[in-house]
Design an enzyme around this catalytic site. Sequence first.
Site, mmCIF file in Angstrom:
data_model
loop_
_atom_site.group_PDB
_atom_site.id
_atom_site.type_symbol
_atom_site.label_atom_id
_atom_site.label_comp_id
_atom_site.label_asym_id
_atom_site.label_seq_id
_atom_site.Cartn_x
_atom_site.Cartn_y
_atom_site.Cartn_z
ATOM 1 N N ALA A 1 -69.910 113.444 33.259
ATOM 2 C CA ALA A 1 -70.660 112.392 33.951
ATOM 3 C C ALA A 1 -70.445 110.999 33.363
ATOM 4 C CB ALA A 1 -72.148 112.748 33.936
ATOM 5 N N ARG B 1 -73.568 114.103 30.066
ATOM 6 C CA ARG B 1 -72.213 114.679 30.172
ATOM 7 C C ARG B 1 -72.109 115.817 31.183
ATOM 8 N NH1 ARG B 1 -67.748 116.210 26.497
ATOM 9 N NH2 ARG B 1 -67.386 118.446 26.489
ATOM 10 N N ASN C 1 -66.575 121.494 32.031
ATOM 11 C CA ASN C 1 -65.233 121.699 31.464
ATOM 12 C C ASN C 1 -65.225 122.739 30.351
ATOM 13 O OD1 ASN C 1 -62.523 120.956 31.910
ATOM 14 N ND2 ASN C 1 -62.496 119.835 29.959
ATOM 15 N N SER D 1 -62.355 110.519 29.576
ATOM 16 C CA SER D 1 -62.287 109.493 28.548
ATOM 17 C C SER D 1 -63.160 109.999 27.390
ATOM 18 C CB SER D 1 -62.799 108.142 29.039
ATOM 19 O OG SER D 1 -64.200 108.130 29.165
ATOM 20 N N TYR D 2 -63.061 109.428 26.190
ATOM 21 C CA TYR D 2 -62.051 108.465 25.796
ATOM 22 C C TYR D 2 -61.232 109.098 24.672
ATOM 23 C CZ TYR D 2 -65.203 108.185 21.847
ATOM 24 O OH TYR D 2 -65.978 108.532 20.773
ATOM 25 N N TYR E 1 -59.422 119.804 18.758
ATOM 26 C CA TYR E 1 -60.103 121.043 18.390
ATOM 27 C C TYR E 1 -59.903 121.997 19.550
ATOM 28 C CZ TYR E 1 -62.994 118.151 21.275
ATOM 29 O OH TYR E 1 -63.396 117.290 22.261
ATOM 30 N N GLU F 1 -57.083 111.592 28.443
ATOM 31 C CA GLU F 1 -58.268 110.943 27.859
ATOM 32 C C GLU F 1 -57.976 109.446 27.887
ATOM 33 O OE1 GLU F 1 -61.041 112.362 26.940
ATOM 34 O OE2 GLU F 1 -60.570 114.477 26.608
#
Length: 434
Positions: A189, A246, A262, A319-320, A371, A394
Amino acid sequence: MLIVLLACISVAVATPASEYSGRKRYDNYRLISVQPENEQQLKVLGDFQTKGYDSVFFDFWADPTLKRPAEFTVSPSQYEKVMQYLRDNNMTPTVEVDDIQMFENIAEFEAKVQPELFFNNIVDHSQYHRYDQISEYLTGFANNFGSIARKRSMSQTTYGRRTMDYLEISTNGFAGTRRAILIEAGIHAREWISPAAILYITDRLLASYTTDSEAAYMLNSFDWIIIPVTNPDGYEYSHTDDRYWRKNRHYRGGNCRGVDLNRNFDARWGTTGVSSSCSSDIYPGSAAMSEIEAQNVQDLVADIQNGGTRLIGYLAVHSYSQMILLPYSHTFGSRPPNYQNLDNYGISAGNALYNVHGRRFQVGTGPELLYAASGGSDDWAIMGGSVKYAYTYELRPATASAGGFVLPASQIVPSGEELFASFYNLAISLYNDS
Ligand SMILES: [Zn+2]
């Protein structure tokens, strides 16, 4: 009286934030940076993220890894306690930003002084837009370029009863025979630059199709399926209530609001880079593909593929960090069979991006650069969607101290320009891929 009234109107028009006065403020919230030096400290930080500390969950802008400092925000009231906890574990946390509210204040000021930028008399690229406006822009595209663009909606409406709208572009009469590339933007978001940059690219593709050789190449080589906002409920919430939201807005009772879309896809779901606590920002949901938004993407991809492999490219835009991430994200060292080409094309696309405004994007797999994280749409596109090439971008900026998720609207056009060049370069690579 008239002067006062006019002044009020001009402020109201020029300051979009004024209509979001109810949005959560982050005054004196700090951004903490801490580099774990060994596996034991990494585990402490991992638990701190996934299990919370003292019943509080923290908002990580960069997840814990030995490769670069972890970053998370902390409220003024939690600050001392958290710093002490990290020091007690032999870590050396530093304050990277001492007031993250400042980013919104700066961004709003820059938005005010920017002139309106119209590329095609359809979209205003000088500001970030609400979901309804973005959906109207898709209608505008379909109305103005009806022979090559059509607006569609995904199979299910969201938990907030919004339709998930997308645009299909085909210079082949929508025959469904040409290879296709899908762009998935706005699944997180708060990453507002993602939908904004994709609106710019969509506008430019359509507006300059008959006059620009790059746009013509892209549209004559592939059909394009463009989802500008893959998480409309969360995106709206990030405008109205909490700039740093998010997840989606699926309410599951108690404090359980939202799933990280995601992390929800069926790609080693729930194994790495997730938290089983539903309060966490990286909660992957109750099961793989439990969320309507992920199901919609799955249905759309299946529809495009129609049992085959017409969809050759899946471009997820976030992003970012300024990175181009290659699959797989779920496990360190795990790679698709065509990894060498994925890597070569990614590096080439990164160079094309760099040549526009000199922004360097790192290229590599998620686990190598950041990660491991399971349940991502990019991994799923290859593992479950039979897509050959998947990339996760990103976008700007590179660091949290440059604003993180809050990128001034004056950077929408330059960010869109460099991403356009990168996608054009990728289109050439994929077109020539055997
Ligand atoms: Zn993201």
